[in-house]
Design a protein around this motif. Sequence first.
Motif, PDB file in Angstrom:
ATOM      1  N   GLY A 242      -3.251  23.932 -39.223  1.00 42.04           N
ATOM      2  CA  GLY A 242      -3.927  24.790 -37.907  1.00 42.04           C
ATOM      3  C   GLY A 242      -2.941  25.764 -37.790  1.00 42.04           C
ATOM      4  O   GLY A 242      -2.152  26.293 -38.957  1.00 42.04           O
ATOM      5  N   PHE A 243      -3.143  26.766 -36.823  1.00 38.90           N
ATOM      6  CA  PHE A 243      -1.859  28.020 -36.130  1.00 38.90           C
ATOM      7  C   PHE A 243      -1.560  27.759 -34.389  1.00 38.90           C
ATOM      8  O   PHE A 243      -1.423  27.321 -34.054  1.00 38.90           O
ATOM      9  N   PHE A 244      -0.737  29.189 -35.054  1.00 41.04           N
ATOM     10  CA  PHE A 244       0.274  28.846 -32.512  1.00 41.04           C
ATOM     11  C   PHE A 244      -0.405  30.410 -32.715  1.00 41.04           C
ATOM     12  O   PHE A 244      -0.224  31.547 -33.161  1.00 41.04           O
ATOM     13  N   VAL A 245      -0.497  30.837 -31.636  1.00 44.99           N
ATOM     14  CA  VAL A 245      -1.362  31.375 -30.821  1.00 44.99           C
ATOM     15  C   VAL A 245      -0.051  31.922 -29.287  1.00 44.99           C
ATOM     16  O   VAL A 245       0.267  30.807 -28.880  1.00 44.99           O
TER      17      VAL A 245
ATOM     18  N   LEU B  75      -2.420  38.356 -36.421  1.00 40.98           N
ATOM     19  CA  LEU B  75      -4.096  39.476 -36.175  1.00 40.98           C
ATOM     20  C   LEU B  75      -4.676  38.940 -34.848  1.00 40.98           C
ATOM     21  O   LEU B  75      -4.140  37.936 -34.514  1.00 40.98           O
ATOM     22  N   PRO B  76      -5.773  39.519 -34.699  1.00 29.96           N
ATOM     23  CA  PRO B  76      -5.745  39.119 -33.548  1.00 29.96           C
ATOM     24  C   PRO B  76      -6.919  37.551 -33.273  1.00 29.96           C
ATOM     25  O   PRO B  76      -7.285  37.526 -34.645  1.00 29.96           O
ATOM     26  N   ILE B  77      -6.800  37.089 -31.996  1.00 27.64           N
ATOM     27  CA  ILE B  77      -8.311  35.978 -32.064  1.00 27.64           C
ATOM     28  C   ILE B  77      -8.124  35.199 -30.889  1.00 27.64           C
ATOM     29  O   ILE B  77      -7.691  36.091 -29.870  1.00 27.64           O
TER      30      ILE B  77
ATOM     31  N   ASP C 136     -16.990  28.962 -20.007  1.00 23.56           N
ATOM     32  CA  ASP C 136     -16.779  30.150 -19.977  1.00 23.56           C
ATOM     33  C   ASP C 136     -15.231  30.389 -19.973  1.00 23.56           C
ATOM     34  O   ASP C 136     -15.625  31.564 -20.319  1.00 23.56           O
ATOM     35  N   GLN C 137     -14.208  30.550 -20.088  1.00 23.21           N
ATOM     36  CA  GLN C 137     -13.653  30.704 -20.391  1.00 23.21           C
ATOM     37  C   GLN C 137     -13.214  31.572 -21.950  1.00 23.21           C
ATOM     38  O   GLN C 137     -12.544  30.693 -22.668  1.00 23.21           O
ATOM     39  N   THR C 138     -13.244  32.959 -22.182  1.00 24.21           N
ATOM     40  CA  THR C 138     -12.755  33.275 -23.518  1.00 24.21           C
ATOM     41  C   THR C 138     -11.364  34.218 -23.038  1.00 24.21           C
ATOM     42  O   THR C 138     -10.945  34.685 -22.163  1.00 24.21           O
ATOM     43  N   ASP C 139     -10.416  33.762 -24.043  1.00 20.76           N
ATOM     44  CA  ASP C 139      -9.164  34.842 -24.434  1.00 20.76           C
ATOM     45  C   ASP C 139      -8.852  35.017 -25.372  1.00 20.76           C
ATOM     46  O   ASP C 139      -8.969  35.158 -26.875  1.00 20.76           O
ATOM     47  N   ILE C 140      -8.412  36.585 -25.713  1.00 23.74           N
ATOM     48  CA  ILE C 140      -8.015  37.195 -26.820  1.00 23.74           C
ATOM     49  C   ILE C 140      -6.302  37.205 -27.316  1.00 23.74           C
ATOM     50  O   ILE C 140      -5.787  37.634 -25.954  1.00 23.74           O
ATOM     51  N   SER C 141      -5.899  36.535 -27.917  1.00 24.61           N
ATOM     52  CA  SER C 141      -4.818  36.919 -27.990  1.00 24.61           C
ATOM     53  C   SER C 141      -4.603  37.419 -28.718  1.00 24.61           C
ATOM     54  O   SER C 141      -4.781  37.833 -29.923  1.00 24.61           O
ATOM     55  N   GLU C 142      -2.596  36.647 -29.631  1.00 25.80           N
ATOM     56  CA  GLU C 142      -2.120  37.675 -30.375  1.00 25.80           C
ATOM     57  C   GLU C 142      -2.322  36.000 -32.081  1.00 25.80           C
ATOM     58  O   GLU C 142      -1.465  35.289 -31.154  1.00 25.80           O
ATOM     59  N   LEU C 143      -2.628  36.085 -33.411  1.00 25.49           N
ATOM     60  CA  LEU C 143      -2.439  34.393 -33.909  1.00 25.49           C
ATOM     61  C   LEU C 143      -0.450  35.511 -34.241  1.00 25.49           C
ATOM     62  O   LEU C 143      -0.204  35.648 -34.886  1.00 25.49           O
ATOM     63  N   GLN C 144      -0.083  33.583 -34.253  1.00 21.06           N
ATOM     64  CA  GLN C 144       1.718  34.140 -34.547  1.00 21.06           C
ATOM     65  C   GLN C 144       1.801  33.759 -36.209  1.00 21.06           C
ATOM     66  O   GLN C 144       2.173  34.190 -37.010  1.00 21.06           O
ATOM     67  N   ASP C 145       1.116  32.358 -36.143  1.00 21.47           N
ATOM     68  CA  ASP C 145       1.662  31.645 -37.497  1.00 21.47           C
ATOM     69  C   ASP C 145       0.074  30.961 -37.745  1.00 21.47           C
ATOM     70  O   ASP C 145      -0.123  30.743 -37.006  1.00 21.47           O
TER      71      ASP C 145
END
Length: 86
Positions: free
Chosen positions: A36-39, A13-15, A22-31
């Motif tokens: 919790g979760f891993f990105v 999923l996109p995360i 101010d730092q924003t990061d668009i990444s992918e959720l792996q699990d």
Amino acid sequence: MNKRCSQRTNQRLPIRLHFFGDQTDISELQDISNGGFFVRTDTVRQLAKGVVALVSIGNESAPVLAEVVRIEAEGAAFAVLNEVTD
């Protein structure tokens, strides 16, 4: 040794990670699990254990506060601290 308390499920999923400052990061959720979760992220070099982020998973979830608890070459593991409410 696996120290996880709950089962993880694979999710792609996109995360969006909003870091304080101010730092924003668009990444992918792996699990993801209950706690919790891993990105997967290319900005892992900018993360440090203990950093807290405001996290939005997918397009319709309520944001949560999460803390970086582990860093690996391909991404970072986060522990959910709490849901953010108005």
